[in-house]
Enzyme design. Sequence first.
Site, PDB file in Angstrom:
ATOM      1  N   ASP A  95       6.053  12.019  -5.353  1.00 29.86           N
ATOM      2  CA  ASP A  95       6.185  10.573  -4.734  1.00 29.86           C
ATOM      3  C   ASP A  95       5.207  10.514  -3.916  1.00 29.86           C
ATOM      4  O   ASP A  95       4.534  11.192  -3.279  1.00 29.86           O
ATOM      5  CB  ASP A  95       7.709  11.029  -4.020  1.00 29.86           C
ATOM      6  N   ASP A 142       4.981   7.918  -0.582  1.00 29.57           N
ATOM      7  CA  ASP A 142       5.466   7.551   0.795  1.00 29.57           C
ATOM      8  C   ASP A 142       6.294   8.620   1.426  1.00 29.57           C
ATOM      9  O   ASP A 142       7.428   8.678   0.864  1.00 29.57           O
ATOM     10  CB  ASP A 142       6.299   6.104   0.946  1.00 29.57           C
TER      11      ASP A 142
HETATM   12  O1  GMZ Z   1       8.821   7.102  -1.161  1.00 28.55           O
HETATM   13  P1  GMZ Z   1       8.172   5.983  -2.305  1.00 28.55           P
HETATM   14  O2  GMZ Z   1       9.214   6.032  -3.621  1.00 28.55           O
HETATM   15  O3  GMZ Z   1       6.755   6.342  -2.561  1.00 28.55           O
HETATM   16  O4  GMZ Z   1       8.237   4.485  -1.551  1.00 28.55           O
HETATM   17  C1  GMZ Z   1       9.254   4.202  -0.594  1.00 28.55           C
HETATM   18  C2  GMZ Z   1       8.897   2.701  -0.225  1.00 28.55           C
HETATM   19  O5  GMZ Z   1       8.649   1.921  -1.470  1.00 28.55           O
HETATM   20  C3  GMZ Z   1       9.689   2.232   0.581  1.00 28.55           C
HETATM   21  O6  GMZ Z   1      10.989   2.342   0.174  1.00 28.55           O
HETATM   22  C4  GMZ Z   1      12.070   1.427   0.781  1.00 28.55           C
HETATM   23  O7  GMZ Z   1      13.481   1.718   0.323  1.00 28.55           O
HETATM   24  P2  GMZ Z   1      13.834   0.425  -0.824  1.00 28.55           P
HETATM   25  O8  GMZ Z   1      12.920   0.315  -2.048  1.00 28.55           O
HETATM   26  O9  GMZ Z   1      13.902  -0.788   0.367  1.00 28.55           O
HETATM   27  O10 GMZ Z   1      15.221   0.921  -1.261  1.00 28.55           O
HETATM   28  C5  GMZ Z   1      12.154   1.989   2.346  1.00 28.55           C
HETATM   29  O11 GMZ Z   1      12.760   3.382   2.102  1.00 28.55           O
HETATM   30  C6  GMZ Z   1      10.764   2.048   2.789  1.00 28.55           C
HETATM   31  O12 GMZ Z   1      10.730   2.701   4.269  1.00 28.55           O
HETATM   32  C7  GMZ Z   1       9.941   2.753   1.981  1.00 28.55           C
HETATM   33  O13 GMZ Z   1       8.266   2.536   2.599  1.00 28.55           O
HETATM   34 MG    MG Z   2       9.150   8.672  -0.421  1.00 29.88          MG
END
Ligand code: GMZ
Ligand code: MG
Length: 177
Positions: A7, A9
Amino acid sequence: MKLLILDRDGVINHDSDAYIKSVEEWLPIPGSIEAIAQLSKAGWTVAVATNQSGIARGYYELAVLDAMHQRLRDLVAEQGGEVGLIVYCPHGPDEGCDCRKPKPGMLKTIAAHYGIALSGVWFVGDSLGDLEAAKAVDCQPVLVKTGKGEKTLGKTLPVGTLIFDDLAAIAAELIHN
Ligand SMILES: O=P(O)(O)OC[C@@H](O)[C@H]1O[C@@H](OP(=O)(O)O)[C@@H](O)[C@@H](O)[C@@H]1O
Ligand SMILES: [Mg+2]
Ligand SMILES: [Zn+2]
């Protein structure tokens, strides 16, 4: 082949509840770039599967997302390593796509790209959706305590989930065992 899927972020770079919306906001977690480079130099293929609903939400453009990923590649290359396939889901939660985690579509895309089975392949994430995506395709779910990992620890994890402090600890485990 030795494939590790990450993953993004909260595992490679710091995450934010306000999303990571620019290259300037994309800041590596200490030790993560070195970990990826060391794994790569030890013969591991390191791929990435990341939800990026910020695209659908209009927070940033695809060109900015590509620039973040080029930054990742450049930083790992400076350490003598390389990053494999990076797959992202640009869709919003309500679009019903097949790629947004916890669906395993991105993991399947990575497996097809490399022509290998996913069974037992480690997928490292900080959110429950990452672990559920792993479980759905018989990957080994691995939770890190960085990003949202500490919060995820308080949830009911898929049976067999491995837990590490961070990506550096995972690299040490995989390279030295
Ligand atoms: O952890 P990965 O998959 O690499 O990326 C997560 C991000 O796309 C964002 O995903 C969002 O969730 P929602 O997509 O809004 O449910 C939130 O959790 C944000 O804080 C976060 O930065
Ligand atoms: Mg993540
Ligand atoms: Zn998608």
